[in-house]
Design a protein around this motif. Structure first.
Motif, PDB file in Angstrom:
ATOM      1  N   ASP A 238       0.826  -1.210   0.000  1.00 24.12           N
ATOM      2  CA  ASP A 238       0.000   0.000   0.000  1.00 24.12           C
ATOM      3  C   ASP A 238       0.858   1.257   0.000  1.00 24.12           C
ATOM      4  O   ASP A 238       0.522   2.248  -0.663  1.00 24.12           O
ATOM      5  CB  ASP A 238      -0.929  -0.002   1.219  1.00 24.12           C
ATOM      6  CG  ASP A 238      -2.003  -1.082   1.126  1.00 24.12           C
ATOM      7  OD1 ASP A 238      -2.331  -1.477  -0.013  1.00 24.12           O
ATOM      8  OD2 ASP A 238      -2.493  -1.529   2.172  1.00 24.12           O
TER       9      ASP A 238
ATOM     10  N   VAL B 190       2.067   1.880  -3.572  1.00 24.24           N
ATOM     11  CA  VAL B 190       1.021   2.469  -4.399  1.00 24.24           C
ATOM     12  C   VAL B 190       0.842   3.941  -4.050  1.00 24.24           C
ATOM     13  O   VAL B 190       0.756   4.815  -4.932  1.00 24.24           O
ATOM     14  CB  VAL B 190      -0.300   1.696  -4.231  1.00 24.24           C
ATOM     15  CG1 VAL B 190      -1.435   2.427  -4.949  1.00 24.24           C
ATOM     16  CG2 VAL B 190      -0.161   0.273  -4.758  1.00 24.24           C
ATOM     17  N   THR B 191       0.814   4.242  -2.763  1.00 17.13           N
ATOM     18  CA  THR B 191       0.610   5.623  -2.319  1.00 17.13           C
ATOM     19  C   THR B 191       1.757   6.525  -2.762  1.00 17.13           C
ATOM     20  O   THR B 191       1.544   7.671  -3.188  1.00 17.13           O
ATOM     21  CB  THR B 191       0.467   5.673  -0.788  1.00 17.13           C
ATOM     22  OG1 THR B 191      -0.649   4.876  -0.400  1.00 17.13           O
ATOM     23  CG2 THR B 191       0.274   7.101  -0.305  1.00 17.13           C
TER      24      THR B 191
ATOM     25  N   THR C 256       1.485   8.162  -6.033  1.00 16.63           N
ATOM     26  CA  THR C 256       0.421   9.153  -6.222  1.00 16.63           C
ATOM     27  C   THR C 256       0.743  10.483  -5.563  1.00 16.63           C
ATOM     28  O   THR C 256      -0.112  11.360  -5.471  1.00 16.63           O
ATOM     29  CB  THR C 256      -0.905   8.621  -5.658  1.00 16.63           C
ATOM     30  OG1 THR C 256      -0.774   8.406  -4.239  1.00 16.63           O
ATOM     31  CG2 THR C 256      -1.294   7.315  -6.331  1.00 16.63           C
TER      32      THR C 256
ATOM     33  N   PHE D 280       1.804   1.785 -13.546  1.00 20.14           N
ATOM     34  CA  PHE D 280       1.043   2.077 -12.331  1.00 20.14           C
ATOM     35  C   PHE D 280      -0.330   1.415 -12.366  1.00 20.14           C
ATOM     36  O   PHE D 280      -0.802   0.871 -11.356  1.00 20.14           O
ATOM     37  CB  PHE D 280       0.908   3.583 -12.141  1.00 20.14           C
ATOM     38  CG  PHE D 280       0.163   3.974 -10.886  1.00 20.14           C
ATOM     39  CD1 PHE D 280       0.570   3.490  -9.651  1.00 20.14           C
ATOM     40  CD2 PHE D 280      -0.940   4.805 -10.947  1.00 20.14           C
ATOM     41  CE1 PHE D 280      -0.108   3.842  -8.486  1.00 20.14           C
ATOM     42  CE2 PHE D 280      -1.628   5.155  -9.793  1.00 20.14           C
ATOM     43  CZ  PHE D 280      -1.213   4.674  -8.560  1.00 20.14           C
ATOM     44  N   ASP D 281      -0.968   1.433 -13.544  1.00 27.07           N
ATOM     45  CA  ASP D 281      -2.254   0.730 -13.671  1.00 27.07           C
ATOM     46  C   ASP D 281      -2.077  -0.756 -13.363  1.00 27.07           C
ATOM     47  O   ASP D 281      -2.908  -1.371 -12.690  1.00 27.07           O
ATOM     48  CB  ASP D 281      -2.805   0.892 -15.089  1.00 27.07           C
ATOM     49  CG  ASP D 281      -3.272   2.317 -15.370  1.00 27.07           C
ATOM     50  OD1 ASP D 281      -3.429   3.088 -14.399  1.00 27.07           O
ATOM     51  OD2 ASP D 281      -3.455   2.657 -16.556  1.00 27.07           O
TER      52      ASP D 281
ATOM     53  N   ARG E 239      -1.669  -1.297  -9.512  1.00 26.99           N
ATOM     54  CA  ARG E 239      -2.930  -1.203  -8.764  1.00 26.99           C
ATOM     55  C   ARG E 239      -3.781  -2.450  -8.954  1.00 26.99           C
ATOM     56  O   ARG E 239      -4.406  -2.938  -8.014  1.00 26.99           O
ATOM     57  CB  ARG E 239      -3.700   0.041  -9.194  1.00 26.99           C
ATOM     58  CG  ARG E 239      -3.108   1.338  -8.667  1.00 26.99           C
ATOM     59  CD  ARG E 239      -4.011   2.513  -8.894  1.00 26.99           C
ATOM     60  NE  ARG E 239      -4.268   2.733 -10.314  1.00 26.99           N
ATOM     61  CZ  ARG E 239      -4.959   3.766 -10.795  1.00 26.99           C
ATOM     62  NH1 ARG E 239      -5.470   4.649  -9.960  1.00 26.99           N
ATOM     63  NH2 ARG E 239      -5.142   3.910 -12.085  1.00 26.99           N
ATOM     64  N   GLU E 240      -3.810  -2.963 -10.189  1.00 29.46           N
ATOM     65  CA  GLU E 240      -4.606  -4.172 -10.435  1.00 29.46           C
ATOM     66  C   GLU E 240      -3.987  -5.385  -9.744  1.00 29.46           C
ATOM     67  O   GLU E 240      -4.685  -6.215  -9.166  1.00 29.46           O
ATOM     68  CB  GLU E 240      -4.727  -4.420 -11.946  1.00 29.46           C
ATOM     69  CG  GLU E 240      -5.598  -3.418 -12.677  1.00 29.46           C
ATOM     70  CD  GLU E 240      -7.048  -3.462 -12.196  1.00 29.46           C
ATOM     71  OE1 GLU E 240      -7.529  -4.568 -11.838  1.00 29.46           O
ATOM     72  OE2 GLU E 240      -7.687  -2.399 -12.165  1.00 29.46           O
TER      73      GLU E 240
ATOM     74  N   ALA F 124      -2.207  -5.371  -7.101  1.00 30.30           N
ATOM     75  CA  ALA F 124      -2.363  -5.224  -5.651  1.00 30.30           C
ATOM     76  C   ALA F 124      -3.707  -5.737  -5.162  1.00 30.30           C
ATOM     77  O   ALA F 124      -3.866  -6.034  -3.967  1.00 30.30           O
ATOM     78  CB  ALA F 124      -2.183  -3.762  -5.257  1.00 30.30           C
ATOM     79  N   ARG F 125      -4.665  -5.858  -6.063  1.00 30.58           N
ATOM     80  CA  ARG F 125      -5.991  -6.356  -5.679  1.00 30.58           C
ATOM     81  C   ARG F 125      -6.066  -7.875  -5.710  1.00 30.58           C
ATOM     82  O   ARG F 125      -7.056  -8.450  -5.278  1.00 30.58           O
ATOM     83  CB  ARG F 125      -7.061  -5.779  -6.615  1.00 30.58           C
ATOM     84  CG  ARG F 125      -7.202  -4.261  -6.544  1.00 30.58           C
ATOM     85  CD  ARG F 125      -8.416  -3.789  -7.338  1.00 30.58           C
ATOM     86  NE  ARG F 125      -8.549  -2.349  -7.288  1.00 30.58           N
ATOM     87  CZ  ARG F 125      -8.268  -1.519  -8.289  1.00 30.58           C
ATOM     88  NH1 ARG F 125      -7.824  -2.029  -9.444  1.00 30.58           N
ATOM     89  NH2 ARG F 125      -8.420  -0.225  -8.154  1.00 30.58           N
TER      90      ARG F 125
ATOM     91  N   CYS G 220       5.887  -5.001 -13.187  1.00 28.10           N
ATOM     92  CA  CYS G 220       4.924  -4.034 -13.732  1.00 28.10           C
ATOM     93  C   CYS G 220       5.488  -3.264 -14.927  1.00 28.10           C
ATOM     94  O   CYS G 220       4.725  -2.668 -15.696  1.00 28.10           O
ATOM     95  CB  CYS G 220       4.495  -3.052 -12.650  1.00 28.10           C
ATOM     96  SG  CYS G 220       3.481  -3.778 -11.354  1.00 28.10           S
TER      97      CYS G 220
END
Length: 747
Positions: free
Chosen positions: A311, A314-315, A318, A335-336, A339-340, A342-343, A364
């Motif tokens: 997390d 990811v933060t 941003t 980055f896209d 985020r995917e 990470a889910r 990535c």
């Protein structure tokens, strides 16, 4: 680094900025240049290696790495630049792409942080000047005017296009449709798309550059510095889909593409193609006069990533920009993907600890060349990441399954283009350090697949968009009689067509094999013929100086001008390395002073040997540390000569003799036999020619330089000539007195 050592070379297209940067790069002992396209990086690499050989030059892109043992110069795509590598000179081309919505953050990072130890250049449009003054206040800005005039000619139809025109469209379907119309009306066109492999693109450009077709249809891939002989650029559209929306091109973007018209001091024109409306007069005037609004903001992304947790990573991506001069990147594939991923539970459970988080971010970076739905790409990345975490490597059996599905050359243009995109993913994976157990094998495997697909795509493009050329027809054996399209002869017709296709493919394969062959595949024989195995592919001929021979390709008549020039460029690069191997003992001397550099230059001109009297000015100012550096490299400062001992080995002497013979013809020494220490002196051969081969003319003989110095040392040490002196010098008793007399020894 002091910003006073930063130069911004700014101006429109056709100003020679990239050419100047390459020249400046080669003036330094080491350097790196970052370019915006893989195709452009390969073009610059080919240009540099044709000039200095491949021994000193590395090529690094996402999908291709050619890194010799000790490269001095690095040619890279901007994203692939190894910025942690210290080099004297660093340059980044098309720096205005720092404002690009998707790629801009990479160019901005290079603009803010990438530096050469001694000098840094950023090349790009004038629009970067104001923001560069703010961000790099001490930098020098040099403006370069266009070398030729660019003129708007309004709108025209296909019938009104002048020869040597490039038509620009913004989708593959539109490119293909226009190329088909040009074939029907004007005999055909070459095609250039960003999705083409370098091999396919080079083959298509060769058609155009050799004049086999007079028209080129392309996307805006031609806008980033690719050098083409284009006189006119016609826009079939002035709108493009940028990944998010269809939008009109800004005047500066139109100018970047229109500026491909004209080369060096030859003027160019631009306009639109029916039914696209004529460019508005104010826009056309701004393009002609190169007047555009300044870049006000650069696209930025935080480079100080937090690997404390998934997390947090990811933060950290941003984080908002530090000030109003920057705008945070809106969309980036890596980055896209993060985020995917990470889910996904299987990823999240494994992405613990700094090492695994860094690995995840590396995964990535694998580009989505296929442009599939994001979730399809994410599935591939997740599988790669899980395998790397669990096994430390990607499963090669799984890679083989994926590559085998791609390795097919059937299908139409779209199918082959999609497969080329797919194999690029695996080429990228094969070049990631530590991801595969046998990376070199997979790099070769994916390259072979890409080459096969690229050749097949080129063949389809020619079949579909180029009229059969008379020259090509003449090269094919004519059938005895026209066969009907059906009936009992249909199978025979098919066999004949297959045979013709195989012959054409074989010719293409031969050219490509020569272009891509490693240095070790070629040898030069004693006649100066360049051979690959038993096949003669070229010949060395006299150049402007002894150490700079030229090369002529030896190819069948049916090989076109474009393909011939590519082979010759490859052979020129080989010849540079072949000479560089000979001169390596001189070029590898560490930290030479100006006096040493002058002496080494003289030795290079003499192929490793120079008369001491000719070097007395340099020798007079050598410091003790200079002598130490020369001695460590095997350079002997003797009483009669200065010579490089390693360059007296049999293979070096063979090469030296050949280079002298190319330049002097009959007035050159014959190659000495392996191990020979002297040769019979011929009157028609001048003294400097013997010295260039490593032998010192003395009376009736020419004696190897190291043996001359050995003899002089022995004569100094003993009152009488040693009994073995004649043997050392390779001289018979009857000739020894004359040789000793030439050495200054009184009998």
């Amino acid at each position: 680094m002091d910003t006073e050592r930063i130069t911004l070379a700014l101006g429109p297209t056709n100003t020679g900025k990239t050419h100047r940067a390459v020249e400046r790069l080669l003036e330094h002992d080491s350097g790196m240049i970052g370019l915006p396209l893989r195709l452009l990086a390969r073009e610059v690499y080919d240009r540099i290696t044709a000039r200095i050989g491949e021994r000193d030059v590395a090529l690094v892109t996402g999908e291709e790495k050619r890194v010799p043992a000790r490269p001095r110069y690095w040619v890279c795509t901007v994203e692939a630049m190894p910025v942690d590598l210290a080099v004297d000179f660093l340059a980044v081309d098309e720096i205005q792409l720092a404002a690009h919505r998707e790629r801009g953050h990479v160019f901005t990072d290079r603009f803010l942080h990438a530096r050469g130890r001694l000098e840094t250049w950023f090349l790009g449009a004038d629009t970067m000047a104001p923001i560069a003054r703010e961000l790099l206040p001490g930098a020098s800005i040099r403006r370069h005017p266009r070398l030729s005039t660019l003129t708007h000619t309004g709108r025209s139809g296909l019938g009104g296009l002048p020869p040597r025109s490039a038509v620009v469209a913004f989708s593959a379907n539109e490119v293909y449709e226009i190329a088909a119309r040009l074939k029907a009306r004007r005999g055909g066109a070459a095609v250039v798309l960003g999705a083409l492999s370098p091999r396919t693109r080079n083959a298509q450009v060769a058609l155009y550059q050799a004049g086999e077709v007079q028209y080129l249809v392309a996307t805006d891939a031609i806008g980033m510095g690719l050098n083409l002989d284009v006189d006119h650029v016609a826009f079939a559209s002035t709108r493009k889909f940028d990944g998010r929306e269809h939008r009109p091109l800004a005047p500066a973007e139109l100018a970047q593409i229109a500026g491909r018209a004209g080369r060096y001091k030859r003027d160019g024109t631009f306009g639109t193609l029916n039914p696209e409306p004529k460019l508005p007069d104010p826009v056309a005037s701004r393009i002609e006069e190169h007047r555009f609004g300044p870049v006000r903001r650069l696209v930025w992304r935080n480079a100080e990533l937090d690997y404390g947790s998934l997390d947090a990573l990811v933060t950290s991506l941003t984080v908002h920009p530090p000030n109003e001069r920057f705008v945070r990147v809106e969309q980036a594939d890596d980055f896209d993907a993060l985020r995917e991923l990470a889910r996904r539970p299987e990823v999240r459970a494994r992405a613990v600890g700094e090492a695994r988080l860094r690995l995840l971010w590396d995964v990535c970076q694998v580009p989505d060349y296929r442009k599939l739905l994001l979730l399809r790409h994410i599935e591939l990345l997740a599988a790669i990441y899980v395998q790397l975490v669990e096994d430390g490597r990607v499963d090669e059996a799984w890679v083989e399954q994926n590559v085998r599905r791609i390795d097919r050359v059937d299908g139409d243009l779209d199918t082959l283009t999609a497969r080329l995109a797919a194999i690029r993913v695996w080429t990228y994976v094969s070049h990631r350090s530590g991801w595969l157990a046998h990376p070199a094998r997979w790099q070769e495997r994916t390259r072979e697949v890409e080459d096969r697909l690229g050749d097949a795509l080129h063949e389809r493009l020619v079949d579909r968009f180029v009229e059969l050329r008379k020259k090509a027809r003449a090269a094919e054996p004519a059938p005895a009689a026209e066969l009907p399209a059906d009936g009992p002869f249909a199978q025979l017709r098919g066999l004949l067509e297959d045979a013709r296709a195989e012959r054409a493919a074989s010719r293409r394969d031969r050219v490509e094999d020569l272009v891509e062959a490693p240095h070790e595949a070629f040898v030069v024989d004693d006649a100066g013929l360049v051979r690959r195995g038993d096949e003669v592919v070229g010949r060395l001929v006299a150049g402007r100086e002894l150490a700079a021979p030229e090369v002529r390709a030896d190819l069948p008549e049916h090989v076109g001008a474009g393909a011939r020039s590519r082979v010759e460029r490859r052979l020129v690069a080989f010849a540079k390395d072949w000479v560089a191997e000979l001169l390596a003992p001189l070029r590898d001397v560490e930290a030479p002073s100006p006096a040493v550099r002058g002496l080494l230059y003289q030795l290079e001109q003499g192929l490793g040997t120079v008369a001491r009297r000719e070097a007395r000015e340099q020798l007079a100012v050598l410091a003790p540390e200079d002598h130490e550096a020369l001695g460590a490299a095997g350079v002997v400062v003797g009483r009669r000569t200065v010579h490089a001992r390693p360059m007296l080995a049999p293979e070096s002497l063979r090469r030296r003799a050949l280079l002298v013979r190319l330049q002097r013809g009959e007035a050159a020494p014959k190659p000495p036999a392996p191990g020979a220490v002297s040769v019979r002196r011929r009157r028609e051969v001048p003294n400097d020619a013997y010295l260039a081969v490593g032998f010192v003319p003395l009376g009736p003989r020419a004696i190897r330089a190291d043996q001359v110095e050995r003899a002089l040392d022995a004569l100094d040490a003993e009152p009488e000539p040693p009994k073995k002196l004649g043997s050392w010098l390779g001289v018979r008793a009857r000739d020894l007195p004359r040789v000793l007399s030439a050495l200054g020894v009184r009998g």
